[in-house]
Scaffold this motif. Structure first.
Motif, PDB file in Angstrom:
ATOM      1  N   ASP A   1      -4.124  30.946  -3.610  1.00 52.79           N
ATOM      2  CA  ASP A   1      -3.431  31.635  -4.706  1.00 52.79           C
ATOM      3  C   ASP A   1      -2.507  30.683  -5.461  1.00 52.79           C
ATOM      4  N   ARG A   2      -1.793  29.826  -4.726  1.00 49.38           N
ATOM      5  CA  ARG A   2      -0.887  28.882  -5.377  1.00 49.38           C
ATOM      6  C   ARG A   2      -1.654  27.851  -6.202  1.00 49.38           C
ATOM      7  N   LEU A   3      -2.809  27.405  -5.678  1.00 46.07           N
ATOM      8  CA  LEU A   3      -3.624  26.440  -6.413  1.00 46.07           C
ATOM      9  C   LEU A   3      -4.191  27.068  -7.684  1.00 46.07           C
ATOM     10  N   LEU A   4      -4.673  28.296  -7.584  1.00 44.03           N
ATOM     11  CA  LEU A   4      -5.210  28.976  -8.758  1.00 44.03           C
ATOM     12  C   LEU A   4      -4.129  29.155  -9.818  1.00 44.03           C
ATOM     13  N   ALA A   5      -2.919  29.491  -9.383  1.00 41.95           N
ATOM     14  CA  ALA A   5      -1.813  29.641 -10.332  1.00 41.95           C
ATOM     15  C   ALA A   5      -1.502  28.309 -11.008  1.00 41.95           C
ATOM     16  N   ALA A   6      -1.559  27.226 -10.249  1.00 41.89           N
ATOM     17  CA  ALA A   6      -1.307  25.907 -10.829  1.00 41.89           C
ATOM     18  C   ALA A   6      -2.395  25.535 -11.831  1.00 41.89           C
ATOM     19  N   GLU A   7      -3.647  25.828 -11.487  1.00 46.24           N
ATOM     20  CA  GLU A   7      -4.745  25.532 -12.407  1.00 46.24           C
ATOM     21  C   GLU A   7      -4.581  26.308 -13.709  1.00 46.24           C
ATOM     22  N   ARG A   8      -4.252  27.590 -13.593  1.00 49.91           N
ATOM     23  CA  ARG A   8      -4.063  28.412 -14.792  1.00 49.91           C
ATOM     24  C   ARG A   8      -2.898  27.865 -15.630  1.00 49.91           C
ATOM     25  N   ARG A   9      -1.826  27.492 -14.964  1.00 47.73           N
ATOM     26  CA  ARG A   9      -0.633  26.989 -15.648  1.00 47.73           C
ATOM     27  C   ARG A   9      -0.893  25.650 -16.335  1.00 47.73           C
ATOM     28  N   ASN A  10      -1.774  24.846 -15.760  1.00 46.29           N
ATOM     29  CA  ASN A  10      -1.977  23.482 -16.245  1.00 46.29           C
ATOM     30  C   ASN A  10      -3.144  23.317 -17.209  1.00 46.29           C
ATOM     31  N   LEU A  11      -3.889  24.357 -17.458  1.00 47.34           N
ATOM     32  CA  LEU A  11      -5.058  24.217 -18.325  1.00 47.34           C
ATOM     33  C   LEU A  11      -4.698  23.664 -19.696  1.00 47.34           C
ATOM     34  N   GLY A  12      -3.573  24.102 -20.231  1.00 44.48           N
ATOM     35  CA  GLY A  12      -3.179  23.646 -21.552  1.00 44.48           C
ATOM     36  C   GLY A  12      -2.856  22.165 -21.616  1.00 44.48           C
ATOM     37  N   GLN A  13      -2.425  21.588 -20.472  1.00 46.39           N
ATOM     38  CA  GLN A  13      -2.073  20.165 -20.446  1.00 46.39           C
ATOM     39  C   GLN A  13      -3.214  19.291 -19.935  1.00 46.39           C
ATOM     40  N   TYR A  14      -3.884  19.750 -18.865  1.00 49.95           N
ATOM     41  CA  TYR A  14      -4.891  18.919 -18.212  1.00 49.95           C
ATOM     42  C   TYR A  14      -6.313  19.251 -18.657  1.00 49.95           C
ATOM     43  N   GLY A  15      -6.526  20.457 -19.167  1.00 48.58           N
ATOM     44  CA  GLY A  15      -7.872  20.869 -19.540  1.00 48.58           C
ATOM     45  C   GLY A  15      -8.712  21.211 -18.316  1.00 48.58           C
ATOM     46  N   PHE A  16     -10.022  21.348 -18.548  1.00 50.16           N
ATOM     47  CA  PHE A  16     -10.953  21.710 -17.492  1.00 50.16           C
ATOM     48  C   PHE A  16     -11.542  20.445 -16.856  1.00 50.16           C
ATOM     49  N   GLY A  17     -11.904  20.534 -15.598  1.00 52.05           N
ATOM     50  CA  GLY A  17     -12.590  19.425 -14.962  1.00 52.05           C
ATOM     51  C   GLY A  17     -11.907  18.931 -13.701  1.00 52.05           C
ATOM     52  N   VAL A  18     -12.520  17.912 -13.106  1.00 56.17           N
ATOM     53  CA  VAL A  18     -12.101  17.407 -11.804  1.00 56.17           C
ATOM     54  C   VAL A  18     -10.699  16.802 -11.852  1.00 56.17           C
ATOM     55  N   LYS A  19     -10.380  16.063 -12.898  1.00 60.99           N
ATOM     56  CA  LYS A  19      -9.080  15.398 -12.947  1.00 60.99           C
ATOM     57  C   LYS A  19      -7.940  16.413 -12.975  1.00 60.99           C
ATOM     58  N   GLY A  20      -8.085  17.459 -13.791  1.00 52.95           N
ATOM     59  CA  GLY A  20      -7.070  18.503 -13.822  1.00 52.95           C
ATOM     60  C   GLY A  20      -6.971  19.234 -12.494  1.00 52.95           C
ATOM     61  N   PHE A  21      -8.123  19.467 -11.852  1.00 54.32           N
ATOM     62  CA  PHE A  21      -8.156  20.120 -10.548  1.00 54.32           C
ATOM     63  C   PHE A  21      -7.420  19.271  -9.512  1.00 54.32           C
ATOM     64  N   THR A  22      -7.657  17.969  -9.529  1.00 51.48           N
ATOM     65  CA  THR A  22      -7.000  17.075  -8.572  1.00 51.48           C
ATOM     66  C   THR A  22      -5.485  17.057  -8.776  1.00 51.48           C
ATOM     67  N   LEU A  23      -5.049  16.981 -10.016  1.00 51.90           N
ATOM     68  CA  LEU A  23      -3.614  17.014 -10.295  1.00 51.90           C
ATOM     69  C   LEU A  23      -2.992  18.341  -9.863  1.00 51.90           C
ATOM     70  N   SER A  24      -3.726  19.435 -10.046  1.00 49.63           N
ATOM     71  CA  SER A  24      -3.210  20.738  -9.620  1.00 49.63           C
ATOM     72  C   SER A  24      -3.129  20.822  -8.098  1.00 49.63           C
ATOM     73  N   MET A  25      -4.076  20.204  -7.388  1.00 55.74           N
ATOM     74  CA  MET A  25      -3.991  20.167  -5.923  1.00 55.74           C
ATOM     75  C   MET A  25      -2.749  19.399  -5.481  1.00 55.74           C
TER      76      MET A  25
END
Length: 237
Positions: free
Chosen positions: A44-68
């Motif tokens: 749940d915390r990771l999903l919230a981070a991904e949603r929060r960061n989409l505007g800055q990191y966009g979609f894809g592996v790099k944004g996912f890694t930063l959110s982790m």
């Protein structure tokens, strides 16, 4: 002349596997953070981070890694070991290096439709990663155009089908995401064909537009050429 001239394809989880590798990495992430957070809470915390960061990191592996990494710092109150951060970075790097695995019927279907229609790849995500996957897929030469975009909106589809085809109203978009591949295309007057994938990212889920005259759903790519032929025949001018 038919009203259907151009076929757009999504890439990830439509032509080749993608979400499977995200899920495997997420499981590995849960193991690494097991001392700091239960798996469900971590998800749940990771999903919230991904949603929060989409505007800055966009979609894809790099944004996912930063959110982790961000999530690991949050759930551990800043005490996550550097070795764990290193493991997360390594997991992201492995995702970026993973060989492309085509989904069933992908090559045959794109090849068949390319003989009679303009075919365009429209995918979102990291530019370098998507270019790598397209090159490894062996499908690149089949497409009349390739669009790697930061997001999929009605405006993106309107512009893409005008640039590579004869307008969105004479185009059809095929993909596994109702939210990204189907609904925005329907909004600009095109056809949307949903091909569900067994794994769908929570942020890509949406309700199907039941009853919409230009919405169709198929179980896999195999019936797509017949469906396109039927649609073209029914809209001859």
């Amino acid at each position: 002349m038919t009203m259907l001239t151009t076929i757009g394809f999504d890439a990830d989880d439509t032509l080749w596997h993608n979400e499977t590798f995200f899920r495997l990495t997420q499981d590995r992430f849960a193991e690494l953070l097991a001392d700091h957070s239960p798996a469900d809470h971590l998800h749940d915390r990771l999903l919230a981070a991904e949603r929060r960061n989409l505007g800055q990191y966009g979609f894809g592996v790099k944004g996912f890694t930063l959110s982790m990494i961000e999530t690991a710092i949050e759930v551990s109150q800043g005490r996550v070991p550097a070795a764990v951060i290193g493991e997360i970075l390594a997991a992201g790097r492995e995702m970026l290096e993973h060989p492309v695995e085509l989904l069933p019927h992908a090559r045959a279907v794109v090849t068949a439709l390319a003989e009679a229609y303009r075919v365009v790849l429209i995918t979102k995500g990291d530019l370098l990663d998507q270019e790598r996957k397209l090159a490894q897929s062996g499908l690149g030469d089949l497409f009349d155009g390739v669009e790697i975009v930061s997001d999929k909106t009605p405006e993106i589809y309107r512009a893409a089908f005008a640039r590579h085809g004869t307008g969105a109203d004479q185009g059809l978009m095929v993909g596994n995401s109702l939210k990204s591949d189907v609904l925005p295309m329907l909004a600009v007057g095109g056809w949307g064909v949903h091909v569900p994938h067994g794994l769908t990212w929570a942020l890509e889920r949406a309700d199907p537009p039941v009853g919409h005259r230009r919405f169709h759903e198929i179980t896999d790519l195999a019936p797509l050429p017949d469906l396109v032929s039927e649609l073209a025949q029914s809209h001859k001018t």
